[in-house]
Write a protein that holds these residues in place. Structure first.
Motif, PDB file in Angstrom:
ATOM      1  N   THR A 166      17.639  21.866   1.233  1.00  0.00           N
ATOM      2  CA  THR A 166      16.379  22.547   0.988  1.00  0.00           C
ATOM      3  C   THR A 166      15.269  21.524   0.805  1.00  0.00           C
ATOM      4  OG1 THR A 166      17.559  24.342  -0.126  1.00  0.00           O
ATOM      5  CG2 THR A 166      15.182  24.192  -0.495  1.00  0.00           C
ATOM      6  N   ARG A 167      14.292  21.535   1.670  1.00  0.00           N
ATOM      7  CA  ARG A 167      13.160  20.622   1.524  1.00  0.00           C
ATOM      8  C   ARG A 167      12.189  21.114   0.453  1.00  0.00           C
ATOM      9  NH1 ARG A 167      10.792  18.232   7.244  1.00  0.00           N
ATOM     10  NH2 ARG A 167      12.493  16.754   7.637  1.00  0.00           N
ATOM     11  N   GLY A 168      11.541  20.163  -0.201  1.00  0.00           N
ATOM     12  CA  GLY A 168      10.539  20.549  -1.189  1.00  0.00           C
ATOM     13  C   GLY A 168      10.299  19.450  -2.193  1.00  0.00           C
ATOM     14  N   ASP A 169       9.274  19.645  -3.012  1.00  0.00           N
ATOM     15  CA  ASP A 169       8.927  18.608  -3.987  1.00  0.00           C
ATOM     16  C   ASP A 169       9.783  18.675  -5.248  1.00  0.00           C
ATOM     17  OD1 ASP A 169       7.941  20.918  -5.090  1.00  0.00           O
ATOM     18  OD2 ASP A 169       5.839  20.251  -5.122  1.00  0.00           O
ATOM     19  N   ARG A 170      10.672  19.689  -5.358  1.00  0.00           N
ATOM     20  CA  ARG A 170      11.533  19.747  -6.536  1.00  0.00           C
ATOM     21  C   ARG A 170      12.548  18.605  -6.557  1.00  0.00           C
ATOM     22  NH1 ARG A 170      13.809  25.036  -9.100  1.00  0.00           N
ATOM     23  NH2 ARG A 170      14.023  23.425 -10.708  1.00  0.00           N
ATOM     24  N   HIS A 171      12.725  17.943  -5.437  1.00  0.00           N
ATOM     25  CA  HIS A 171      13.625  16.789  -5.441  1.00  0.00           C
ATOM     26  C   HIS A 171      13.075  15.651  -6.302  1.00  0.00           C
ATOM     27  CE1 HIS A 171      16.478  18.382  -2.540  1.00  0.00           C
ATOM     28  NE2 HIS A 171      15.448  18.831  -1.837  1.00  0.00           N
ATOM     29  N   PHE A 172      11.785  15.701  -6.600  1.00  0.00           N
ATOM     30  CA  PHE A 172      11.220  14.691  -7.507  1.00  0.00           C
ATOM     31  C   PHE A 172      11.774  14.849  -8.926  1.00  0.00           C
ATOM     32  CE2 PHE A 172       8.400  14.208  -4.010  1.00  0.00           C
ATOM     33  CZ  PHE A 172       7.786  12.967  -4.132  1.00  0.00           C
ATOM     34  N   GLU A 173      12.421  15.973  -9.217  1.00  0.00           N
ATOM     35  CA  GLU A 173      12.993  16.174 -10.542  1.00  0.00           C
ATOM     36  C   GLU A 173      14.157  15.228 -10.823  1.00  0.00           C
ATOM     37  OE1 GLU A 173      13.805  20.333 -11.308  1.00  0.00           O
ATOM     38  OE2 GLU A 173      12.002  20.937 -10.205  1.00  0.00           O
ATOM     39  N   VAL A 174      14.674  14.581  -9.778  1.00  0.00           N
ATOM     40  CA  VAL A 174      15.753  13.622  -9.995  1.00  0.00           C
ATOM     41  C   VAL A 174      15.297  12.476 -10.899  1.00  0.00           C
ATOM     42  CG1 VAL A 174      15.230  12.199  -7.948  1.00  0.00           C
ATOM     43  CG2 VAL A 174      17.583  12.334  -8.814  1.00  0.00           C
ATOM     44  N   PHE A 175      14.019  12.132 -10.854  1.00  0.00           N
ATOM     45  CA  PHE A 175      13.524  11.014 -11.663  1.00  0.00           C
ATOM     46  C   PHE A 175      13.619  11.335 -13.156  1.00  0.00           C
ATOM     47  CE2 PHE A 175      11.181  10.542  -7.599  1.00  0.00           C
ATOM     48  CZ  PHE A 175      11.725   9.327  -7.214  1.00  0.00           C
ATOM     49  N   ALA A 176      13.221  12.553 -13.524  1.00  0.00           N
ATOM     50  CA  ALA A 176      13.280  12.933 -14.939  1.00  0.00           C
ATOM     51  C   ALA A 176      14.717  12.918 -15.452  1.00  0.00           C
ATOM     52  CB  ALA A 176      12.657  14.306 -15.136  1.00  0.00           C
ATOM     53  N   GLN A 177      15.674  13.312 -14.610  1.00  0.00           N
ATOM     54  CA  GLN A 177      17.070  13.316 -15.048  1.00  0.00           C
ATOM     55  C   GLN A 177      17.565  11.903 -15.317  1.00  0.00           C
ATOM     56  OE1 GLN A 177      18.252  16.012 -15.895  1.00  0.00           O
ATOM     57  NE2 GLN A 177      17.564  17.680 -14.555  1.00  0.00           N
ATOM     58  N   TRP A 178      17.192  10.948 -14.467  1.00  0.00           N
ATOM     59  CA  TRP A 178      17.612   9.571 -14.697  1.00  0.00           C
ATOM     60  C   TRP A 178      16.884   8.963 -15.901  1.00  0.00           C
ATOM     61  CZ3 TRP A 178      21.650   6.840 -13.419  1.00  0.00           C
ATOM     62  CH2 TRP A 178      22.409   7.229 -12.315  1.00  0.00           C
ATOM     63  N   HIS A 179      15.652   9.376 -16.131  1.00  0.00           N
ATOM     64  CA  HIS A 179      14.945   8.890 -17.323  1.00  0.00           C
ATOM     65  C   HIS A 179      15.701   9.305 -18.593  1.00  0.00           C
ATOM     66  CE1 HIS A 179      10.885   8.827 -14.936  1.00  0.00           C
ATOM     67  NE2 HIS A 179      11.785   7.972 -14.470  1.00  0.00           N
ATOM     68  N   ARG A 180      16.280  10.499 -18.590  1.00  0.00           N
ATOM     69  CA  ARG A 180      17.065  10.943 -19.749  1.00  0.00           C
ATOM     70  C   ARG A 180      18.279  10.055 -19.944  1.00  0.00           C
ATOM     71  NH1 ARG A 180      15.615  16.085 -17.286  1.00  0.00           N
ATOM     72  NH2 ARG A 180      14.200  17.205 -18.680  1.00  0.00           N
ATOM     73  N   VAL A 181      18.913   9.640 -18.840  1.00  0.00           N
ATOM     74  CA  VAL A 181      20.075   8.754 -18.947  1.00  0.00           C
ATOM     75  C   VAL A 181      19.682   7.439 -19.628  1.00  0.00           C
ATOM     76  CG1 VAL A 181      21.796   7.436 -17.640  1.00  0.00           C
ATOM     77  CG2 VAL A 181      21.197   9.776 -16.924  1.00  0.00           C
ATOM     78  N   PHE A 182      18.561   6.870 -19.236  1.00  0.00           N
ATOM     79  CA  PHE A 182      18.166   5.589 -19.809  1.00  0.00           C
ATOM     80  C   PHE A 182      17.698   5.724 -21.256  1.00  0.00           C
ATOM     81  CE2 PHE A 182      18.637   4.059 -15.576  1.00  0.00           C
ATOM     82  CZ  PHE A 182      18.935   2.709 -15.728  1.00  0.00           C
ATOM     83  N   ARG A 183      17.166   6.882 -21.614  1.00  0.00           N
ATOM     84  CA  ARG A 183      16.833   7.075 -23.036  1.00  0.00           C
ATOM     85  C   ARG A 183      18.101   7.066 -23.885  1.00  0.00           C
ATOM     86  NH1 ARG A 183      12.764  10.675 -21.045  1.00  0.00           N
ATOM     87  NH2 ARG A 183      14.089  12.500 -21.394  1.00  0.00           N
ATOM     88  N   LEU A 184      19.173   7.676 -23.366  1.00  0.00           N
ATOM     89  CA  LEU A 184      20.440   7.649 -24.092  1.00  0.00           C
ATOM     90  C   LEU A 184      21.027   6.244 -24.120  1.00  0.00           C
ATOM     91  CD1 LEU A 184      22.144  10.977 -22.920  1.00  0.00           C
ATOM     92  CD2 LEU A 184      21.259  10.435 -25.195  1.00  0.00           C
ATOM     93  N   LEU A 185      20.864   5.515 -23.018  1.00  0.00           N
ATOM     94  CA  LEU A 185      21.317   4.128 -23.021  1.00  0.00           C
ATOM     95  C   LEU A 185      20.639   3.323 -24.131  1.00  0.00           C
ATOM     96  CD1 LEU A 185      21.639   2.758 -19.349  1.00  0.00           C
ATOM     97  CD2 LEU A 185      23.352   2.638 -21.169  1.00  0.00           C
ATOM     98  N   ASP A 186      19.347   3.526 -24.281  1.00  0.00           N
ATOM     99  CA  ASP A 186      18.622   2.826 -25.342  1.00  0.00           C
ATOM    100  C   ASP A 186      19.148   3.229 -26.715  1.00  0.00           C
ATOM    101  OD1 ASP A 186      17.030   1.589 -23.454  1.00  0.00           O
ATOM    102  OD2 ASP A 186      15.427   3.082 -23.567  1.00  0.00           O
ATOM    103  N   ARG A 187      19.466   4.525 -26.858  1.00  0.00           N
ATOM    104  CA  ARG A 187      19.933   5.011 -28.156  1.00  0.00           C
ATOM    105  C   ARG A 187      21.337   4.502 -28.472  1.00  0.00           C
ATOM    106  NH1 ARG A 187      20.264  11.294 -28.504  1.00  0.00           N
ATOM    107  NH2 ARG A 187      18.156  10.993 -27.668  1.00  0.00           N
TER     108      ARG A 187
END
Length: 729
Positions: A220-241
């Motif tokens: 499915t094409r669309g700009d919702r694929h940009f949501e992948v960035f927010a998911q990885w940002h959550r991973v790195f916040r947990l890494l920091d924690r």
């Protein structure tokens, strides 16, 4: 405590959900529960969950008032789970038969926080591709558990929720849940591995990951694929924690992040060309933001070059490299085609030359304007005026007289057309011209492969029965019943459909998985059954009179289907013995399947109360005069059930048929009436009166509620108003 809790979210998966649930509930292991989450699905996924819950107490359905998305739906299932381990299985995937005892044994033996299981990608064209398990673990991983810092290569396994079972208390203690949005697996699966003290790997394929032709976000094409960035940002916040607990993992996690970003960007079915520069820019920003101080293991070769281009933000160079690789791959594919090309036959027969000339004529007609009033109708490979197309044609003449209906018919079947029906003979110039210029094309099978879908034209697929046997792409699993089928060509034909008529919710579900494409489903009932739904006693008496059947005669219609895997085979059936059981007032009508019409011979007069009605063109007449229908796996039972008269299923080869041909439901467990598995048992059904026994009546009542609820006599009108008059559904 229950060992396994399956959480199965359901949203627009009605065509696949039954297979998913059956794959869990039919396992040779019982210590489980299934929490099915109807995520306010607009299709019948919720009804399917309720249906399964009614007959299996292990299924616990949850219906949401509004759509929340896959991640939050899984969280709701997790909150309701009682099992020691939770397995999040998507509603369009399915388990491998017999896998659960092995999974349970490993869980009990090692008690891991996470158990990763192997899977295969099950593509819509029946091709299976293996996972990366062998590449990640070249040597069998064994039964010993480990922590992720000890074996960080485990992160290279696909980061999904459905290929791992997680201990429920571990999730609760660590507060691990799914985030909303697309790519929700990322911010769940990686943290689960990072936080786990005991990770296990079961080197056994346990799940089929369905690669859908339509409907998946990866297509499915669309700009919702940009949501992948927010998911990885959550991973790195947990890494920091958790830095003190999972030290040393940051480089490996960073490499996975860049790999994933490039995978999404490289998929042309996800990121449209105009969005790629912005997507690349965000990759570069995250590269700069999260780059570990000591660097990370850059992959070798072309992949490493991509990483270096991301690091420096060189989009133009990256894009040029991508285009060059695609051009090289196209050149390789074309070279392979040239090597496989078969030289054309030098000498053609006169018939082939004529056909070629007519095809050229057809292609020329494609350049002429569509006829805005012309609708072409066909049924059963041009066998004549019949089935749903005939009912729609009649309704269109009444409701949309501005539409000119034109039938395509074989030359040897012209005489069967009703008076006043305009037609063209298949294979003539008029036939090719009509197919090229018609605004509407209506058929209960597919038009030939050469027919083009023109802009502005409307293709209406009516089908010709509720399916018992598997159809379309599902036949790939049953090659004995799919001899000679070209599934790639089938899908090209299906892609021409604008509308698909469905007689009931069950058919809609099966058509979606058998014929995945972008058509609109018209779940309105079957137009051909309008006559049965509205039939009066006077009409039934009149049809009996026309067929020479007395009003006091007890009429049994025997209508078996054909067996693709056993051409020419007929179920054992002795008309004389059946006639003896029916008694002096009995009349037996016998009708072969239309596939056998070329085997018909002129029949003599009715002999001894047995009449061959295979040549009678209107099967609805036969339904109206019959007091009982005897059939096997034919869709006739679904039509005849509209009349609410007794039906007997005569299935002497049921076990062989469902193994060789494949079926969508257990006809013997959910029959429309009495069941006989051999001919003596069939005779006993009539001799004993079992066909009208309370059990048979209850079966028919449930069958009608499931399959005939839409048959009110106005299905054809609903189709005409939607397709020809463009009225809202």
């Amino acid at each position: 405590m229950t060992l396994l809790s399956f959480v199965v979210p359901a949203y627009r998966v009605q065509g696949y959900l039954r297979e998913c649930l059956d794959s869990i509930l039919d396992q040779p292991y019982d210590d489980l529960e299934v929490i099915g989450i109807d995520d306010a699905s607009p299709d019948d996924s919720g009804e399917i969950l309720l249906e399964y819950a009614e007959r299996d107490p292990r299924v616990r359905p949850v219906r949401l008032a509004e759509n929340v998305g896959l991640g939050p739906a899984r969280n709701l299932g997790l909150d309701r789970a009682t099992g020691e381990y939770v397995w999040f299985v998507d509603g369009d995937d399915w388990l491998v038969p017999g896998c659960l005892p092995h999974v349970a044994a490993r869980l009990v033996a090692t008690r891991p926080d996470v158990l990763i299981v192997d899977h295969v990608r099950a593509h819509w064209n029946n091709v299976g591709t293996r996972s990366a398990m062998r590449e990640v673990f070249p040597e069998p991983p064994g039964e010993a558990t480990f922590r992720l810092p000890d074996r960080p290569e485990a992160m290279r396994l696909l980061h999904t929720a459905w290929n791992r079972l997680v201990r429920r208390e571990f999730l609760v203690d660590r507060g691990l849940r799914f985030a909303p949005g697309w790519y929700e697996d990322v911010s769940f699966s990686y943290p689960v591995l990072m936080a786990a003290s005991r990770i296990g790997v079961l080197d056994r394929v346990c799940l089929n990951y369905r690669q859908r032709r339509t409907g998946a976000i990866t297509r499915t094409r669309g700009d919702r694929h940009f949501e992948v960035f927010a998911q990885w940002h959550r991973v790195f916040r947990l890494l920091d924690r958790w830095d003190g607990e999972v030290g040393g993992l940051r480089p490996a996690v960073f490499e996975r992040m860049i790999w994933h970003y490039l995978t999404v960007l490289g998929n042309g079915e996800r990121i449209a060309p105009e969005l790629r520069p912005a997507f690349f820019a965000q990759i570069h920003a995250d590269y700069t933001r999260f780059l570990p101080p000591g660097g990370y293991p850059v992959p070798p070769g072309v992949e490493g070059l991509k990483h270096r281009l991301v690091a420096t933000g060189r989009w133009r160079t990256f894009s040029a490299l991508r285009d060059a690789n695609q051009a090289a791959e196209t050149a390789r594919r074309n070279a392979r085609k040239v090597r496989r090309r078969v030289l054309p036959v030098a000498r053609r027969t006169a018939r082939r030359a004529r056909d070629a000339a007519l095809r050229e004529y057809y292609r020329g007609e494609l350049h002429r304007p569509l006829d805005p009033t012309l609708a072409v109708f066909a049924a059963y490979w041009y066998r004549g005026y019949a089935c749903n197309p005939a009912a729609i044609y009649a309704a269109a003449r009444r409701l949309a007289p501005q539409v000119r209906g034109l039938w395509v018919v074989r030359r040897d079947r012209v005489h069967t057309l009703p008076p006043g029906v305009e037609y063209v003979v298949a294979g003539t110039r008029d036939y090719y011209r009509a197919l090229a210029r018609a605004r509407w094309l209506v058929n209960n099978v597919n038009f030939p492969d050469f027919v083009r879908k023109r802009p502005g034209s409307v293709h209406l697929q009516t089908h010709h029965g509720t399916p018992v046997k598997v159809m379309g792409l599902d036949q790939q699993r049953y090659p004995m019943g799919a001899t000679g089928m070209d599934f790639a060509k089938l899908l090209r034909r299906v892609d021409r459909w604008d509308f698909s008529v469905s007689s009931n919710s069950f058919s809609t579900q099966m058509w979606e998985r058998a014929y995945p494409a972008a058509y609109t489903t018209l779940e309105v009932g079957y137009p051909r059954n309008d006559r049965l739904a509205l039939a009066t006693p006077d009409e039934c008496r009149q049809v009996r009179k026309e067929l020479g059947i007395g009003l006091d005669e007890f009429v049994v219609l025997y209508a078996p289907t054909h067996r693709e895997h056993l051409p020419g085979w007929r179920p054992p059936f002795d008309p004389d013995r059946m006639r003896d059981v029916l008694g002096p007032s009995g009349r037996l009508l016998m009708r072969s399947h239309y596939f056998h019409d070329r085997d018909r011979r002129p029949k003599g007069p009715d002999a001894g109360g047995v009449l061959d009605v295979s040549g009678h063109d209107r099967v609805e007449d036969l339904y109206l005069v019959a007091d009982v229908l005897v059939t096997d796996y034919s869709s006739a039972m679904f039509d005849y059930a509209v009349l609410d008269r007794p039906i007997v299923v005569y299935a002497p080869d049921w076990d062989a048929y469902r193994v060789a041909r494949g079926v969508y439901f257990d006809l013997l467990a959910e029959p429309p009436g009495a069941v006989a598995s051999d001919f003596p048992a069939l005779l006993e059904v009539f001799a004993s009166g079992a066909l009208r026994a309370p059990e048979a009546e209850n079966h028919r009542r449930r069958f009608r509620a499931r399959f005939c609820a839409l048959e009110d006599g106005y299905a054809a009108e609903r189709v005409v108003r939607r397709v020809f008059l463009d009225e809202p559904a």
